[in-house]
Scaffold this motif. Structure first.
Motif, PDB file in Angstrom:
ATOM      1  N   THR A  62      46.817  44.412  61.196  1.00 52.05           N
ATOM      2  CA  THR A  62      47.629  43.091  61.540  1.00 52.05           C
ATOM      3  C   THR A  62      49.025  43.655  62.017  1.00 52.05           C
ATOM      4  OG1 THR A  62      48.564  42.914  59.243  1.00 52.05           O
ATOM      5  CG2 THR A  62      46.659  41.772  59.372  1.00 52.05           C
ATOM      6  N   TYR A  63      49.649  42.568  62.510  1.00 51.44           N
ATOM      7  CA  TYR A  63      50.973  42.715  62.966  1.00 51.44           C
ATOM      8  C   TYR A  63      51.732  41.375  62.750  1.00 51.44           C
ATOM      9  CZ  TYR A  63      49.049  40.257  67.116  1.00 51.44           C
ATOM     10  OH  TYR A  63      48.517  39.193  67.891  1.00 51.44           O
ATOM     11  N   LYS A  64      53.249  41.402  62.689  1.00 53.27           N
ATOM     12  CA  LYS A  64      53.883  40.280  62.419  1.00 53.27           C
ATOM     13  C   LYS A  64      54.237  39.472  63.761  1.00 53.27           C
ATOM     14  CE  LYS A  64      58.448  38.915  60.095  1.00 53.27           C
ATOM     15  NZ  LYS A  64      59.711  39.643  59.481  1.00 53.27           N
ATOM     16  N   ASN A  65      54.490  40.105  64.667  1.00 53.88           N
ATOM     17  CA  ASN A  65      54.753  39.109  65.755  1.00 53.88           C
ATOM     18  C   ASN A  65      54.959  40.165  67.210  1.00 53.88           C
ATOM     19  OD1 ASN A  65      57.551  39.466  64.623  1.00 53.88           O
ATOM     20  ND2 ASN A  65      57.922  39.637  66.786  1.00 53.88           N
ATOM     21  N   LYS A  66      54.706  39.393  68.372  1.00 57.02           N
ATOM     22  CA  LYS A  66      54.747  40.260  69.737  1.00 57.02           C
ATOM     23  C   LYS A  66      56.187  40.150  70.191  1.00 57.02           C
ATOM     24  CE  LYS A  66      50.172  39.912  70.951  1.00 57.02           C
ATOM     25  NZ  LYS A  66      48.840  39.370  72.331  1.00 57.02           N
ATOM     26  N   ASP A  67      56.580  41.127  70.800  1.00 57.61           N
ATOM     27  CA  ASP A  67      58.026  40.998  71.452  1.00 57.61           C
ATOM     28  C   ASP A  67      57.706  41.665  72.989  1.00 57.61           C
ATOM     29  OD1 ASP A  67      60.934  41.014  71.814  1.00 57.61           O
ATOM     30  OD2 ASP A  67      61.496  42.330  70.651  1.00 57.61           O
ATOM     31  N   ILE A  68      58.754  41.575  73.719  1.00 59.72           N
ATOM     32  CA  ILE A  68      58.653  41.881  75.143  1.00 59.72           C
ATOM     33  C   ILE A  68      59.929  43.299  75.344  1.00 59.72           C
ATOM     34  CG2 ILE A  68      58.910  41.681  77.412  1.00 59.72           C
ATOM     35  CD1 ILE A  68      56.716  40.252  76.341  1.00 59.72           C
ATOM     36  N   HIS A  69      59.586  44.324  75.602  1.00 59.28           N
ATOM     37  CA  HIS A  69      60.502  45.286  75.821  1.00 59.28           C
ATOM     38  C   HIS A  69      60.568  45.661  77.297  1.00 59.28           C
ATOM     39  CE1 HIS A  69      60.345  47.114  71.322  1.00 59.28           C
ATOM     40  NE2 HIS A  69      60.559  45.757  71.380  1.00 59.28           N
ATOM     41  N   PHE A  70      61.572  46.235  77.788  1.00 60.82           N
ATOM     42  CA  PHE A  70      61.596  46.571  78.936  1.00 60.82           C
ATOM     43  C   PHE A  70      61.946  48.266  79.287  1.00 60.82           C
ATOM     44  CE2 PHE A  70      66.195  45.136  78.751  1.00 60.82           C
ATOM     45  CZ  PHE A  70      66.585  46.213  79.437  1.00 60.82           C
ATOM     46  N   MET A  71      61.564  48.577  80.428  1.00 62.47           N
ATOM     47  CA  MET A  71      62.071  50.003  80.795  1.00 62.47           C
ATOM     48  C   MET A  71      62.515  49.932  82.181  1.00 62.47           C
ATOM     49  SD  MET A  71      59.639  53.618  80.627  1.00 62.47           S
ATOM     50  CE  MET A  71      58.657  52.938  81.976  1.00 62.47           C
ATOM     51  N   ARG A  72      63.729  50.648  82.558  1.00 60.12           N
ATOM     52  CA  ARG A  72      64.096  50.631  83.776  1.00 60.12           C
ATOM     53  C   ARG A  72      63.882  51.969  84.376  1.00 60.12           C
ATOM     54  NH1 ARG A  72      70.788  50.772  85.344  1.00 60.12           N
ATOM     55  NH2 ARG A  72      70.495  51.134  87.623  1.00 60.12           N
TER      56      ARG A  72
END
Length: 271
Positions: A62-72
């Motif tokens: 299970t997981y709590k939620n999804k997020d968006i990370h970015f990479m330059r």
């Protein structure tokens, strides 16, 4: 009853499980759980050798939620263009410091890649092999790991859910389900996991599985377990991801782990 099953309960603050067939783009989604080959890769890394026996792997998480990370970073064509431009500047005897930033800003630009990332991930992983010698090697490597532990990307480290206890040796019961009523009466609900499916079957159980979650084509194993990493060919199979709503099977064999201490059972299928 299947004895000699290793169970890992692990926690990851963040995790990204990339689908192998998804090419790098400006947005890269994550799978809900790692694949069987991801776990097999972790095992090979920890034991520092190729695994030659056939593994059975089960994953529930299970997981709590999804997020968006970015990479330059740079676009794929950056380094080829930069190399050609660099050779031209050398001929003209222009210092690197005077053209490097100009080239990146004016000619190529920066690339922003967005990754879908899971937060607060809790996984239970079951591992079994009939090869007694290889089983002992894996068990020892997991009991006293000497390498950096990650699953997914390199930065997706994991730790035991319970301090000081990364792996346990447990027994798993194989139960044959003959009707949905039986599954409900015995509380054999499958959830937060992948279940294998066949797209060419008219079997009622397979049709019900396909209607119960999201369909994926995921790597199951490698065609040649002894091949070098660069030569490995993945063997794919179809799976449906079952979320926390759960699914009661109407036929087939399921695996059940009973935690006597917590007074709860985990039902899953080998991948």
């Amino acid at each position: 009853m299947i004895n000699n099953v290793l169970k890992m309960d692990i926690y990851q603050p963040f995790a990204h499980y990339r689908e192998p067939k998804i090419m790098e783009d400006d947005f890269i989604p994550t799978l809900h759980l790692p694949t069987a080959t991801t776990v097999a890769g972790l095992i090979s890394y920890l034991v520092d050798r190729h695994a030659t026996s056939v593994f059975r792997i089960g994953i529930v998480g299970t997981y709590k939620n999804k997020d968006i990370h970015f990479m330059r970073g740079e676009y794929g064509s950056y380094w080829n263009k930069m190399t050609a431009f660099h050779k031209k500047m050398i001929k003209e005897k222009i210092p690197y410091s005077e053209y490097a930033v100009f080239f990146k800003d004016k000619e190529v630009g920066n690339r922003i890649m967005n990754f879908e990332v899971l937060q607060d991930v809790n996984l239970t992983i079951f591992i079994h092999t009939e090869d007694t010698e290889e089983y002992k090697i894996i068990k020892q490597a997991l009991e006293s790991p000497t390498k950096y532990l990650s699953l997914g990307r390199k930065e997706d480290f994991f730790v035991p859910q319970k301090k000081g206890c990364l792996v346990q040796e447990v027994s798993v019961e194989e139960v044959e389900v003959k009707s949905k009523k039986q599954a409900i009466m015995q509380d054999l609900s499958i959830k937060n996991t992948y279940i294998p499916v066949s797209l060419n079957s008219n079997d009622e159980e397979m049709e019900n599985r396909l209607r119960s979650g999201v369909l994926y084509a995921l790597p199951k194993t490698y065609k040649d377990l002894t091949a070098e990493k660069k030569d490995r060919q993945m063997v794919y199979a179809h799976y449906v991801y079952i979320d926390n709503n759960g699914y009661y099977p109407s036929s087939g064999k399921v695996q059940v782990y009973r935690d006597e201490e917590a007074k709860e059972a985990t039902t899953f299928l080998w991948l």
